[in-house]
Enzyme design. Structure first.
Site, PDB file in Angstrom:
ATOM      1  N   LYS A   1      -6.334  -4.624  13.971  1.00 45.05           N
ATOM      2  CA  LYS A   1      -7.015  -3.719  13.031  1.00 45.05           C
ATOM      3  C   LYS A   1      -8.372  -3.359  13.630  1.00 45.05           C
ATOM      4  CE  LYS A   1      -6.786  -4.002   8.590  1.00 45.05           C
ATOM      5  NZ  LYS A   1      -6.877  -4.395   7.172  1.00 45.05           N
TER       6      LYS A   1
ATOM      7  N   ASP B   1      -9.192  -7.530  -3.766  1.00 48.04           N
ATOM      8  CA  ASP B   1      -8.405  -6.328  -3.500  1.00 48.04           C
ATOM      9  C   ASP B   1      -6.930  -6.685  -3.314  1.00 48.04           C
ATOM     10  OD1 ASP B   1      -8.020  -3.613  -3.206  1.00 48.04           O
ATOM     11  OD2 ASP B   1      -8.434  -3.613  -1.055  1.00 48.04           O
TER      12      ASP B   1
ATOM     13  N   GLY C   1      -6.431   4.385   7.611  1.00 46.93           N
ATOM     14  CA  GLY C   1      -7.047   4.530   6.304  1.00 46.93           C
ATOM     15  C   GLY C   1      -8.522   4.832   6.450  1.00 46.93           C
ATOM     16  N   GLY C   2      -9.226   4.854   5.317  1.00 50.99           N
ATOM     17  CA  GLY C   2     -10.635   5.185   5.354  1.00 50.99           C
ATOM     18  C   GLY C   2     -11.501   4.135   6.014  1.00 50.99           C
TER      19      GLY C   2
ATOM     20  N   VAL D   1      -4.684   0.529  12.169  1.00 49.66           N
ATOM     21  CA  VAL D   1      -3.920  -0.657  12.550  1.00 49.66           C
ATOM     22  C   VAL D   1      -2.944  -0.272  13.650  1.00 49.66           C
ATOM     23  CG1 VAL D   1      -2.372  -2.481  11.772  1.00 49.66           C
ATOM     24  CG2 VAL D   1      -4.126  -1.595  10.223  1.00 49.66           C
TER      25      VAL D   1
END
Length: 649
Positions: A38, A131, A18-19, A23
């Site tokens: 991660k 989040d 992702g940005g 992972v």
């Protein structure tokens, strides 16, 4: 970065990108177990403020034991990149929804209820996730269904303030699940997480977020001004009550939502005409069920070897009692009013560990060196031993389980206690259970009848009982509160400052003992005044605490050792037990001391006099949370498997 991270994690395959991070599936070579690593984006590592907050929050998360917050095994920096290592899970909720599109309401609520508990725990400590979304809900399959973990705690908070990007999105967050106050750039509180949780529940049922498909300003306007869509209009057969519950969770104003996330879940469960989830073992099979009479006394026509007794006399003042602090602060609760109408009886065959029907006959005790596994309530977080048996605090089931190892029988019973009981102690002839906001209840150890209760309205991270008082420590505030119970009714007494980061408490040898992880100290309190009488300096990494076998014992998992403290002089002796661990417990009694390694689930027996290991480590369970000794048996609770292991010696 290379294939080996942190000197122990071998990267085998990339799972996602992702940005903000990538992972990897990995193997923890130190403990030979699967892991997820991660690796954060380089631009985050170059942000000094983010780096400091990442290190601070990772350090704190590494020391958290909560059944539905993803554990942190390791973190650090390598070749200019920050990394975080956790257990490898089977799936995440976002991927599951991508496969199935929608979930049945019961399945969805079983997952959401676990995440609600984790969120309320965090909110009780002043932490907002910010989040919550399906991709941050990780799942591990098991015999009782999916076990859910909330991931990325603190990373979203560390990565952004309450600001908006140039595109009008809340910075660093997920627009489809962001609350109106996040879109406005307001200071957010627990209600923002509840909004995202309600949106996640909506997604589970409808197959898409409530405002979907939307982009940019249109999505912002929907969250800020449009009424949330009625899920019953999207999903056929949905009850009006469940739809109304989700709509309230998605209210535009935080004050119009539920007080806690678990209240939202309770309302949703009620709308489905379901009681809050309870583990199958607490309900038991019909032929194993005992009844309660009108006074709350347990009775069973099939049981002859183990029977309820009259209220027991007070314990000797120096009888050891301990409570391992797990810092489980969740939603506040009230003391339950009745004893649960259920007790199961297991007869254990010699060394087999197999269960049988309950009866008056009974088989032999398990052979020495053999491990038996007893199912208890959900998320057993703490144990206490005393006259009446071993008592288990089932923090996910709002009950205590009583295990009475008498002769050939091991008797188990579920007792209603307090909301989210995570502390239990035995002392002064009573069993004490405490919830996160100081809801305290006293129970008769023989019958389970409630004797007293009081809402103390204090943060409670651990409990011990003895010397006419109950002792409760606050891990955040660094205090211990003395609750006088000599008159039968709890009366709150002085609050004493004991140091930085208390994690465990026990009584014995004419004193109250508290370990402080932050300052690596053992503090001695006077049991009458509650005042600090001695501070003993230990070296870092201390964890568990036990009193017995003529000493105070402290585990030091970072060094793989146990410290023996002379209760009179404070003199120290250190005994090396085995390899280092993130966390470990210690238990003492019946001529033995055990070191329980939380990383690999093993127990090592020590000779109390010499400190030498007696035999090799024995694997007792998978995810230990607490340990005590009673009836020449080491008892270890497993928070993930909802069991208590017994190792007879």
């Amino acid at each position: 970065m290379g294939d080996l991270v942190g000197g122990r994690f071998r990267l085998d395959a990339e799972l996602a990108e992702g940005g903000m991070s990538r992972v990897f599936e990995a193997v923890d070579l130190k403990y030979d177990r699967p892991a997820a690593v991660k690796v954060l984006a380089r631009w985050l590592a170059n942000d000094d403020e983010f780096r400091q907050r990442f290190e601070r929050e990772s350090y704190a998360a590494e020391r958290v034991t909560h059944p539905h917050v993803l554990p942190v095994w390791d973190y650090g920096e390598q070749e200019g990149l920050l990394y975080l290592a956790t257990p490898l899970c089977d799936n995440d909720l976002g991927h599951l929804l991508g496969e199935r599109k929608q979930l049945e309401p019961e399945h969805a609520l079983s997952i959401i209820s676990q995440i609600a508990w984790a969120l309320d725990w965090a909110h009780g400590r002043g932490v907002i996730h910010r989040d919550v979304k399906p991709e941050n809900v990780l799942l591990v399959g098991g015999p009782r269904g999916d076990h859910a973990y909330l991931a990325d705690f603190g990373l979203a908070k560390a990565g952004t303030d309450n600001t908006l990007t140039q595109a009008g999105h809340p910075a660093g967050l997920t627009p489809a699940y962001a609350a109106p106050e996040q879109w406005r750039g307001d200071v957010v509180g627990p209600a923002a997480d509840q909004y995202a949780l309600a949106a996640t529940l909506y997604t589970c049922l409808a197959g898409h977020p409530p405002f979907h498909p939307r982009r940019g300003p249109s999505l912002r306007e929907a969250h800020l001004h449009e009424a949330p869509p009625d899920v019953s209009g999207v999903v056929g057969g949905m009850s009006d009550g469940l739809a109304a519950t989700i709509t309230r969770g998605l209210a535009k104003e935080p004050a119009h939502r539920f007080a806690t996330c678990r209240e939202l879940v309770a309302a949703a469960e009620t709308s489905l005409r379901r009681r809050p989830t309870e583990t199958a073992v607490d309900r038991g099979r019909p032929e194993e069920t005992e009844a309660l009479d009108a006074t709350g006394t347990i009775s069973s026509p099939a049981e002859s070897d183990v029977s309820p007794t009259a209220p027991e006399p007070a314990l000797a003042p120096a009888a050891p009692s301990r409570r391992r602090g797990r810092v489980l602060v969740a939603a506040g609760g009230v003391v339950a009013a009745a004893l649960a109408a259920l007790v199961a009886v297991l007869v254990l065959g010699s060394g087999s560990g197999s269960g049988g029907g309950g009866g008056g006959g009974g088989g032999a005790q398990p052979a020495a060196g053999k491990v038996v596994q007893l199912p208890v309530g959900r998320a057993p977080i703490d144990l206490a031993a005393g006259r009446g048996g071993v008592f288990v605090a089932n923090s996910g089931a709002d009950t205590l389980t009583r295990i009475a190892p008498q002769r050939a029988l091991i008797k188990q019973g579920a007792i209603a206690a307090v909301k989210t009981p995570f502390g239990v102690a035995v002392g002064d002839g009573r069993v004490w259970a405490v919830g996160p906001n100081g809801d305290l209840v006293a129970l008769d150890p023989g019958t389970g009848r409630r004797l007293a209760s009081k809402a103390l309205n204090i943060q409670s991270d651990g409990i011990a009982a003895g010397y006419g008082a109950v002792w409760i420590f606050n891990g955040t505030g660094g205090t211990v509160t003395r609750v006088d119970v000599s008159s039968g009714q709890p009366r709150i007494g002085p609050i004493v400052r004991v140091g930085n980061g208390p994690t465990d408490i026990a009584v014995g040898f004419g004193a109250v003992w508290v370990t402080n992880t932050g300052s690596a100290t053992l503090v001695r309190l006077d049991p009458r005044s509650g005042k600090v009488t001695k501070i003993i300096q230990l070296r870092g990494g201390i964890s568990g605490l036990a009193v017995g076998e003529r000493a105070v014992w402290v585990s030091n998992p970072r060094q793989g050792s146990v410290i023996r403290v002379d209760p009179a002089t404070g003199a120290l002796k250190r005994f090396r037990v085995g390899r280092p661990a993130q966390e470990a417990d210690v238990a003492a009694g019946d001529g033995a001391v055990f070191y329980v390694n939380h990383d690999d689930g093993t127990a090592t027996r020590l000779d109390p006099g010499t400190g030498r290991s007696k035999g090799s480590p024995v694997r007792v369970t998978g995810s230990p949370s607490s340990a005590v000794i009673a009836e020449h048996t080491l008892w270890v609770s497993d928070i993930d498997r909802a069991t208590v292991a017994g190792l007879r010696f």
